[in-house]
Design an enzyme around this catalytic site. Structure first.
Site, PDB file in Angstrom:
ATOM      1  N   TYR A 108       0.837  -1.203   0.000  1.00  6.35           N
ATOM      2  CA  TYR A 108       0.000   0.000   0.000  1.00  6.35           C
ATOM      3  C   TYR A 108       0.875   1.256   0.000  1.00  6.35           C
ATOM      4  O   TYR A 108       0.568   2.239  -0.679  1.00  6.35           O
ATOM      5  CB  TYR A 108      -0.933   0.010   1.209  1.00  6.35           C
ATOM      6  CG  TYR A 108      -1.885   1.176   1.198  1.00  6.35           C
ATOM      7  CD1 TYR A 108      -3.010   1.170   0.385  1.00  6.35           C
ATOM      8  CD2 TYR A 108      -1.648   2.303   1.980  1.00  6.35           C
ATOM      9  CE1 TYR A 108      -3.879   2.252   0.342  1.00  6.35           C
ATOM     10  CE2 TYR A 108      -2.505   3.394   1.946  1.00  6.35           C
ATOM     11  CZ  TYR A 108      -3.620   3.361   1.139  1.00  6.35           C
ATOM     12  OH  TYR A 108      -4.464   4.444   1.096  1.00  6.35           O
ATOM     13  N   SER A 132      -4.070  14.682   5.977  1.00 10.10           N
ATOM     14  CA  SER A 132      -4.983  14.152   4.972  1.00 10.10           C
ATOM     15  C   SER A 132      -6.392  13.983   5.523  1.00 10.10           C
ATOM     16  O   SER A 132      -6.588  13.669   6.704  1.00 10.10           O
ATOM     17  CB  SER A 132      -4.467  12.797   4.475  1.00 10.10           C
ATOM     18  OG  SER A 132      -5.423  12.155   3.651  1.00 10.10           O
ATOM     19  N   TYR A 145     -10.587  16.131   0.586  1.00 14.46           N
ATOM     20  CA  TYR A 145     -11.386  15.479  -0.443  1.00 14.46           C
ATOM     21  C   TYR A 145     -12.830  15.936  -0.249  1.00 14.46           C
ATOM     22  O   TYR A 145     -13.278  16.100   0.896  1.00 14.46           O
ATOM     23  CB  TYR A 145     -11.333  13.950  -0.317  1.00 14.46           C
ATOM     24  CG  TYR A 145     -10.005  13.325  -0.639  1.00 14.46           C
ATOM     25  CD1 TYR A 145      -9.483  13.362  -1.929  1.00 14.46           C
ATOM     26  CD2 TYR A 145      -9.284  12.649   0.350  1.00 14.46           C
ATOM     27  CE1 TYR A 145      -8.264  12.760  -2.223  1.00 14.46           C
ATOM     28  CE2 TYR A 145      -8.066  12.050   0.059  1.00 14.46           C
ATOM     29  CZ  TYR A 145      -7.567  12.104  -1.222  1.00 14.46           C
ATOM     30  OH  TYR A 145      -6.365  11.509  -1.509  1.00 14.46           O
ATOM     31  N   THR A 195      -7.540  18.372  -3.077  1.00 12.66           N
ATOM     32  CA  THR A 195      -7.034  17.366  -4.020  1.00 12.66           C
ATOM     33  C   THR A 195      -8.102  17.069  -5.062  1.00 12.66           C
ATOM     34  O   THR A 195      -9.246  16.750  -4.719  1.00 12.66           O
ATOM     35  CB  THR A 195      -6.634  16.081  -3.281  1.00 12.66           C
ATOM     36  OG1 THR A 195      -5.526  16.362  -2.419  1.00 12.66           O
ATOM     37  CG2 THR A 195      -6.216  14.995  -4.258  1.00 12.66           C
ATOM     38  N   LYS A 231      -4.363  20.730  -5.567  1.00 11.13           N
ATOM     39  CA  LYS A 231      -3.362  19.678  -5.759  1.00 11.13           C
ATOM     40  C   LYS A 231      -3.873  18.652  -6.772  1.00 11.13           C
ATOM     41  O   LYS A 231      -5.001  18.176  -6.675  1.00 11.13           O
ATOM     42  CB  LYS A 231      -3.060  18.976  -4.433  1.00 11.13           C
ATOM     43  CG  LYS A 231      -2.083  17.815  -4.520  1.00 11.13           C
ATOM     44  CD  LYS A 231      -1.831  17.245  -3.127  1.00 11.13           C
ATOM     45  CE  LYS A 231      -0.870  16.061  -3.164  1.00 11.13           C
ATOM     46  NZ  LYS A 231      -1.512  14.847  -3.734  1.00 11.13           N
ATOM     47  N   HIS A 247      -0.259  12.135  -7.965  1.00  8.45           N
ATOM     48  CA  HIS A 247      -0.660  11.338  -6.799  1.00  8.45           C
ATOM     49  C   HIS A 247       0.344  10.221  -6.518  1.00  8.45           C
ATOM     50  O   HIS A 247      -0.019   9.103  -6.176  1.00  8.45           O
ATOM     51  CB  HIS A 247      -2.055  10.744  -7.004  1.00  8.45           C
ATOM     52  CG  HIS A 247      -2.893  10.720  -5.762  1.00  8.45           C
ATOM     53  ND1 HIS A 247      -3.714  11.757  -5.388  1.00  8.45           N
ATOM     54  CD2 HIS A 247      -3.015   9.787  -4.787  1.00  8.45           C
ATOM     55  CE1 HIS A 247      -4.325  11.452  -4.248  1.00  8.45           C
ATOM     56  NE2 HIS A 247      -3.909  10.257  -3.861  1.00  8.45           N
ATOM     57  N   ASP A 274       5.089  17.386  -6.165  1.00  6.48           N
ATOM     58  CA  ASP A 274       5.491  16.210  -5.404  1.00  6.48           C
ATOM     59  C   ASP A 274       5.842  15.099  -6.377  1.00  6.48           C
ATOM     60  O   ASP A 274       5.848  15.283  -7.590  1.00  6.48           O
ATOM     61  CB  ASP A 274       4.406  15.788  -4.413  1.00  6.48           C
ATOM     62  CG  ASP A 274       3.127  15.287  -5.090  1.00  6.48           C
ATOM     63  OD1 ASP A 274       3.099  15.146  -6.339  1.00  6.48           O
ATOM     64  OD2 ASP A 274       2.135  15.040  -4.384  1.00  6.48           O
TER      65      ASP A 274
END
Length: 388
Positions: free
Chosen positions: A25, A107, A130, A156, A253, A277, A308
């Protein structure tokens, strides 16, 4: 115990200490991992042009971003389900970021409450958001973050659905984790990881999402809210809606084109993050680094541009800054430290990256990160970057 030599060493140790399902993951990407690999190749394409006999007795890796002083051009970026790697993971990440002089971005899919993260750290905290179909969830989360003193909102926009991640399918990765013979064998060979999970009461919970939705502690429902209820109607006009609920700085983002960067500028956001991502969403997407020169040239100084993807060395941070990124977001690198050595490992990884950044500045003959430009690269860097 002394710090390890490089981020890669923490990555190796983390892979040993994590179960296969947790390691995959953390490490995995979309489909055949081409985008994941492309992120790293972009840095390798850039060759430095060092200048010698310049004054480098003192160097300054610090920069100003969004009216905040950063000890180096980096932010500890948002990552989800961090409780898979260590208990109270976000508190540890935020504390280490503060000690390193960097902001921490929490997050929406965090496994620690944003209020608990604030209590753990006096540093700069940003919130990654989100937006679900029920926009009241996002509104409540923004209100909680404002009340806790978070200063920047990072929307995002590249996850209307989850990317195709073969490793999760092969591992049967679903939250909550289903007990299968394969998972039991995996857990039994990683007793350290098993004890960490027991210390936090079992599978990590998406507690921020739960609080803002009024859910009980039910990870299956939380995961469903994240994976099946994203607001696919979200569009540029909704920036006004966000502004009505968030008075602070606003970043978008997930930008991967000049056109979208210009659109972000037109609707009045404060900045953007070029991101694929971490190679986890759209396969065959470009790397943020290869898009960076064109984007920064197009938007000029009116927009803060960050990026990123694939940062593993201080020299990577220097390269991104030289191409126009005001700062990079660190994703996997701090998590390697966390999974390998807990909170201490995060601190060590951030120290390594800053030390490498300062060493690179000295060897380049450019003592201030704020003064980096593409002049630090060998001629032909544009062609080599386009050829990756």
């Amino acid at each position: 115990m002394a710090a390890l030599a490089a981020v890669q060493d923490y990555r190796v140790l983390a892979r040993k200490r994590l179960t296969r399902i947790a390691s995959d993951y953390l490490e995995g990407g979309a489909e055949d991992l081409r985008t994941l690999a492309r992120n790293r190749r972009a840095y390798d394409a850039l060759l430095f042009k060092p200048r010698v006999l310049t004054e480098v007795a003192t160097v300054d890796a610090g920069v100003r971003v969004l009216d905040q002083t950063l000890a180096m051009p980096a932010v500890v970026g948002p990552t989800g389900l961090n409780g898979l790697y260590y208990p109270r993971a976000e508190e540890a990440l935020a504390t280490a970021a503060h000690r390193a002089g960097l902001p921490f971005v929490l997050s929406t899919a965090s496994t620690s409450l944003l209020e608990d993260v604030r209590r753990a750290s006096d540093g700069e905290l940003w919130l990654q958001l989100y937006v679900q179909r029920d926009r009241g969830i996002a509104q409540r989360m923004m209100a909680r973050a404002r009340g806790a003193g978070y200063t920047v909102l990072m929307l995002t926009v590249d996850t209307p659905v989850h990317g195709v991640r073969d490793h999760d399918i092969r591992n049967g990765f679903k939250m909550p984790l289903r007990i299968t013979p394969r998972l039991m064998a995996d857990v039994m060979t990683h007793p350290r990881w098993c004890m960490r999970m027991l210390r936090q009461g079992g599978s990590p919970q998406l507690v921020n999402l739960a609080r803002s939705t009024g859910m009980t502690v039910n990870l299956a429902a939380q995961a469903a809210a994240m994976s099946r209820q994203m607001d696919m109607s979200l569009n540029w006009a909704d920036i006004d809606w966000l502004r009505a609920h968030w008075p602070g700085r606003l970043l978008v983002k997930g930008i991967l084109s000049v056109d979208d960067a210009l659109q972000a500028r037109a609707v009045g956001v404060d900045g953007i993050v070029l991101s694929n991502h971490g190679g986890r969403q759209l396969e065959s997407a470009p790397s943020p680094l290869e898009l960076l020169p064109a984007v920064t040239q197009a938007v000029g100084s009116a927009l803060t541009v960050m990026m990123d993807g694939g940062i593993r060395r201080g020299s990577d941070i220097v390269k991104a800054r030289a191409l126009g990124a005001q700062a990079v977001l660190l994703g996997r690198a701090p998590l390697y430290g966390l999974a390998a050595r807990g909170p201490r490992g995060v601190t060590e990884v951030l120290q390594i990256l800053r030390s490498e950044c300062e060493t690179t500045l000295r060897l380049l003959g450019c003592p201030r990160a704020a003064e980096l430009t593409p002049a630090v690269f060998q001629p032909g860097w544009e062609e080599r970057l386009r050829a990756i």
